[in-house]
Design an enzyme around this catalytic site. Sequence first.
Site, PDB file in Angstrom:
ATOM      1  N   CYS A 169      -1.774  -3.242 -15.078  1.00 18.85           N
ATOM      2  CA  CYS A 169      -2.601  -2.748 -13.977  1.00 18.85           C
ATOM      3  C   CYS A 169      -2.919  -1.259 -14.085  1.00 18.85           C
ATOM      4  O   CYS A 169      -3.637  -0.722 -13.250  1.00 18.85           O
ATOM      5  CB  CYS A 169      -1.911  -3.050 -12.643  1.00 18.85           C
ATOM      6  SG  CYS A 169      -1.503  -4.793 -12.473  1.00 18.85           S
ATOM      7  N   HIS A 309      -2.261   3.185  -5.406  1.00 21.56           N
ATOM      8  CA  HIS A 309      -2.180   1.891  -6.092  1.00 21.56           C
ATOM      9  C   HIS A 309      -2.104   0.800  -5.030  1.00 21.56           C
ATOM     10  O   HIS A 309      -2.778  -0.220  -5.144  1.00 21.56           O
ATOM     11  CB  HIS A 309      -0.970   1.868  -7.019  1.00 21.56           C
ATOM     12  CG  HIS A 309      -0.894   0.664  -7.894  1.00 21.56           C
ATOM     13  ND1 HIS A 309      -1.916   0.285  -8.733  1.00 21.56           N
ATOM     14  CD2 HIS A 309       0.087  -0.258  -8.061  1.00 21.56           C
ATOM     15  CE1 HIS A 309      -1.574  -0.813  -9.382  1.00 21.56           C
ATOM     16  NE2 HIS A 309      -0.361  -1.171  -8.999  1.00 21.56           N
ATOM     17  N   GLU A 320       5.754   3.724  -3.841  1.00 23.41           N
ATOM     18  CA  GLU A 320       4.653   4.664  -4.020  1.00 23.41           C
ATOM     19  C   GLU A 320       4.657   5.723  -2.917  1.00 23.41           C
ATOM     20  O   GLU A 320       4.374   6.895  -3.177  1.00 23.41           O
ATOM     21  CB  GLU A 320       3.313   3.933  -4.038  1.00 23.41           C
ATOM     22  CG  GLU A 320       2.148   4.863  -4.336  1.00 23.41           C
ATOM     23  CD  GLU A 320       0.825   4.150  -4.532  1.00 23.41           C
ATOM     24  OE1 GLU A 320      -0.137   4.798  -4.993  1.00 23.41           O
ATOM     25  OE2 GLU A 320       0.747   2.940  -4.237  1.00 23.41           O
ATOM     26  N   LYS A 341      -7.563  -1.603  -2.303  1.00 22.88           N
ATOM     27  CA  LYS A 341      -7.185  -2.985  -2.601  1.00 22.88           C
ATOM     28  C   LYS A 341      -7.116  -3.830  -1.335  1.00 22.88           C
ATOM     29  O   LYS A 341      -7.169  -5.060  -1.416  1.00 22.88           O
ATOM     30  CB  LYS A 341      -5.848  -3.039  -3.331  1.00 22.88           C
ATOM     31  CG  LYS A 341      -5.878  -2.577  -4.777  1.00 22.88           C
ATOM     32  CD  LYS A 341      -4.522  -2.796  -5.440  1.00 22.88           C
ATOM     33  CE  LYS A 341      -4.532  -2.351  -6.903  1.00 22.88           C
ATOM     34  NZ  LYS A 341      -4.534  -0.886  -7.061  1.00 22.88           N
ATOM     35  N   HIS A 346      -6.587  -7.044  -5.869  1.00 28.62           N
ATOM     36  CA  HIS A 346      -6.029  -6.324  -7.014  1.00 28.62           C
ATOM     37  C   HIS A 346      -6.702  -6.814  -8.300  1.00 28.62           C
ATOM     38  O   HIS A 346      -6.497  -7.952  -8.715  1.00 28.62           O
ATOM     39  CB  HIS A 346      -4.517  -6.571  -7.057  1.00 28.62           C
ATOM     40  CG  HIS A 346      -3.774  -5.703  -8.020  1.00 28.62           C
ATOM     41  ND1 HIS A 346      -4.403  -4.861  -8.909  1.00 28.62           N
ATOM     42  CD2 HIS A 346      -2.438  -5.549  -8.241  1.00 28.62           C
ATOM     43  CE1 HIS A 346      -3.490  -4.228  -9.629  1.00 28.62           C
ATOM     44  NE2 HIS A 346      -2.297  -4.630  -9.241  1.00 28.62           N
ATOM     45  N   PHE A 405       2.853  -3.518 -14.572  1.00 29.65           N
ATOM     46  CA  PHE A 405       4.017  -4.215 -15.108  1.00 29.65           C
ATOM     47  C   PHE A 405       4.392  -3.594 -16.457  1.00 29.65           C
ATOM     48  O   PHE A 405       3.533  -3.223 -17.249  1.00 29.65           O
ATOM     49  CB  PHE A 405       3.693  -5.697 -15.327  1.00 29.65           C
ATOM     50  CG  PHE A 405       3.739  -6.551 -14.082  1.00 29.65           C
ATOM     51  CD1 PHE A 405       3.958  -6.013 -12.833  1.00 29.65           C
ATOM     52  CD2 PHE A 405       3.554  -7.926 -14.170  1.00 29.65           C
ATOM     53  CE1 PHE A 405       3.996  -6.805 -11.697  1.00 29.65           C
ATOM     54  CE2 PHE A 405       3.583  -8.736 -13.050  1.00 29.65           C
ATOM     55  CZ  PHE A 405       3.807  -8.179 -11.804  1.00 29.65           C
TER      56      PHE A 405
END
Length: 423
Positions: A169, A309, A320, A341, A346, A405
């Site tokens: 991502c 994010h 975050e 998002k 996403h 990830f």
Amino acid sequence: MPTPPLPLKRVVVTGLGALTPIGNTVPDYWSGLLQGQSGIGPITLFDASHHACRIAGEVKHFDPTAYLDRKDAKRMDRFAQFGVCASLQALADAGLQITPANAATVGVIIGTGIGGLKVLEEQSEVLLTRGPDRCSPFMVPMMIANMAAGLTAIHTGAQGPNSCPVTACAAGSNAIGDAFRFIQRGYAQVMICGGTEAAVTPLSVAGFAACRALSLRNDDPTRASRPFDRDRDGFVLGEGAGILILEDLDHALARGARIYAELVGYGLTCDAYHMTAPTPEGEGATRAIELALKDGGLTPDQVDYVNAHGTSTGANDPTETKAIKRALGDQAQRVAVSSTKSMTGHLLGGSGGIEAVATVLAIAHHQVPPTINLDNPDPACDLDYVPHVSRALPVRVALSNSFGFGGHNVTLAFRAFLPGEAG
């Protein structure tokens, strides 16, 4: 004596392209963001009736033949179609012509997290039901992750540096950051860069659901993506592409280009911690933010906006928040933070691209998009997330965060460009 290094080039954004769940052009995308429009709905790209998650952020009414020859479009996976078409949008927006005279100075870096999964699934079915001799000769070139970047070069004539980060991502943001470095160091004068993804497929949705990452609000799709809200239950998969044209400032000024903003900082780190989870205290994300600020010669008190994010997961959102607070100190309580998002879902490797577009437009238009569906804030998420409604705000410096990830962390730092600062 060794030759001293040349000064780094300044890098500006001169063109934007976007294909998103809330709009297939940059103006439509930006209008949708400011209106708090959700692009999440029932999955229509395949029969999801037997899936635990049956919702996604799909790109609607997309016709690749509006940009491409029909034969060429048929030989591309959907993720590559998105990347090429958004790149053509961005070039047109920049008013930039690639010719034999300048082709070697224009490069392409387009990241993706998964690549041509749709083609892989379809050809796997062909293999199992019809045998190996019936597999398409185009399967491999349609499937491989670098093909959005490669095909964009083919369709634009760009012969400069060409690459494809595959950092989950964070891929789209890595692509923009790497392109920034190439221009800074003189490897190219112009870079077409960003991220693309088309992973709303049966296998992808099943896989993300199996690791309990997806929201299961199937009966309430527009309210399913709810970053920083205590009632969130996972992210919503989206698709699309976001592309920036980055340009050497001197080159942009010489051709009279419109400048949206300047890209000044790129921070990237790795958690080295877990396959899918960030470190609980967000140390890697903190360092990415700090490095982007340092790279741009910025201080925390200069930051006005952070495009988070903000995935709508219990793993990301509190972590975050901690990272922003640790990196920005007291300024964290004054900065506007939002997760787009909440509206797009996403896009995995495409998210950094469309979110960089949103960040640049926040600077250009002095408007901050909202975080929709933030009805009951998580007590662990205690910043100003611009709930529900967009906000008029002078934005001088803005950050865009992307985390993937594998522990990949990227922050991009943009700032307003003032004509008097040229030189």
